[in-house]
Design an enzyme around this catalytic site. Structure first.
Site, PDB file in Angstrom:
ATOM      1  N   ALA A  73       0.947  -1.274  -0.001  1.00  7.21           N
ATOM      2  CA  ALA A  73       0.116   0.097  -0.134  1.00  7.21           C
ATOM      3  C   ALA A  73       0.918   1.388  -0.043  1.00  7.21           C
ATOM      4  CB  ALA A  73      -0.685   0.018   1.187  1.00  7.21           C
ATOM      5  N   GLY A 118       0.304  -5.232   1.165  1.00  4.76           N
ATOM      6  CA  GLY A 118      -0.821  -5.183   0.491  1.00  4.76           C
ATOM      7  C   GLY A 118      -0.919  -6.066  -0.823  1.00  4.76           C
ATOM      8  N   GLU A 121      -0.727  -9.548  -0.176  1.00  3.22           N
ATOM      9  CA  GLU A 121      -2.075 -10.024   0.133  1.00  3.22           C
ATOM     10  C   GLU A 121      -3.040 -10.132  -0.964  1.00  3.22           C
ATOM     11  OE1 GLU A 121      -2.352  -7.076   3.375  1.00  3.22           O
ATOM     12  OE2 GLU A 121      -3.078  -8.397   4.789  1.00  3.22           O
TER      13      GLU A 121
END
Ligand code: COA
Length: 267
Positions: A73, A118, A121
């Site tokens: 992110a 992220g 993920e």
């Protein structure tokens, strides 16, 4: 490859269609494809389109440039985030990763470099991960006083086992491609120049099968992960029984008997 028509222009993603496969490229190479709110919103639009567009049979996610898939992110965003906006940010990321996991079509991550936070993920939510030799994985959130919140604490242990997941998340160390392959974090490692061909070959191996058989089996694996035997059996039985009533089942069996390739319709 042709540019996909989503009915709107995107700033942060490139979306192309290649033989029925939507190739979604994170396109902020100067920021190593770090994900900000705009990327997340555009990815949500694109994944929803891909899930519903009949011409799309599968999805490949990758990053622009040779350095990164997604370097996490966008850390700058965290500066102004408080508990409420942080929670909303988590919900958005969860929604994105579930759009991938719940998509009744195969989704493959072609990881071409840094795959962090992220980004990792997002890759974990995909059905399969193919990595280039320069790929690097990690969950460095604790370095910034935060933690994985897009299901990293759930999916990483599922994929590599609890002991390894705890080490990766708690030490924040980077995991290079060869180790990622050894611990099952990626399915395969290939040279960077072969990454997209490799991802397409992996996709075609899936697309050669009945789309319904694949979609229902994917759904059963998602639902069954942490169900007890009784309920897992129920899920398999109910999804599996429907497949016996499909044209694809008749075609698959007929093709075997007639010693020819099946022509599946997804019906
Ligand atoms: N958020 C925002 N910007 C990021 C970013 C992120 N997650 N990752 C990289 N960038 C930016 C850098 O700030 C830099 O911008 P600049 O050119 O304006 O200074 C640019 O991308 C290139 O990165 P740089 O750090 O110069 O590349 P590098 O090869 O030296 O290092 C990394 C690569 C991935 C090791 C390093 O960028 C890094 O640690 N990034 C943060 C990764 C991370 O922790 N992500 C998880 C967040 S929870």
């Amino acid at each position: 490859m042709e540019k996909a028509n989503l009915g709107r222009e995107l700033n942060t993603l490139l979306v192309n269609l290649e033989n029925g496969v939507a190739v979604i490229t994170f396109n902020r190479p100067k920021q190593l494809n770090a994900m900000n709110i705009e990327v997340m919103a555009e990815l949500e639009t694109t994944l929803t389109w891909a899930a519903n567009e009949p011409d799309v049979k599968g999805v490949i996610l990758t990053g622009a440039g040779e350095k990164a898939f997604i370097a996490g992110a966008d850390i700058v965003m965290f500066r102004d985030m408080d508990a409420v906006s942080g929670r909303e940010f988590a919900i958005r990321g969860e929604r994105l990763s579930r759009l991938i996991e719940d998509m009744p079509k195969p989704v493959i991550a072609a990881v071409n470099g840094y795959c962090l936070g992220g980004g990792s993920e997002v890759a974990l939510a995909c059905d399969m991960r193919l990595a280039s030799a320069n790929a690097v994985f990690g969950q460095p959130e604790a370095k910034y006083g935060i933690m994985p919140i897009w299901y990293g604490t759930k999916r990483l242990p599922q994929i590599v086992g609890m002991g390894r997941a705890r080490e990766i998340i708690m030490t924040c160390r980077m995991v290079k491609a060869d180790e990622a392959e050894r611990i099952g974090l990626v399915n395969k490692v290939v040279p960077l120049e072969n990454l997209m061909d490799g991802a397409m070959a992996m996709m075609n191996a899936v697309l050669a099968n009945s789309p319904l058989g694949v979609a229902y089996a994917k759904r059963a694996m998602t639902l069954n992960w942490d169900l007890d035997m009784e309920h897992a059996g129920e899920v398999e039985r109910d999804l599996g029984a429907v497949l016996y009533a499909t044209a694809d089942k008749n075609e698959g069996v007929a093709a075997f008997v007639e010693k020819r390739k099946p022509r599946f319709q997804g019906r």
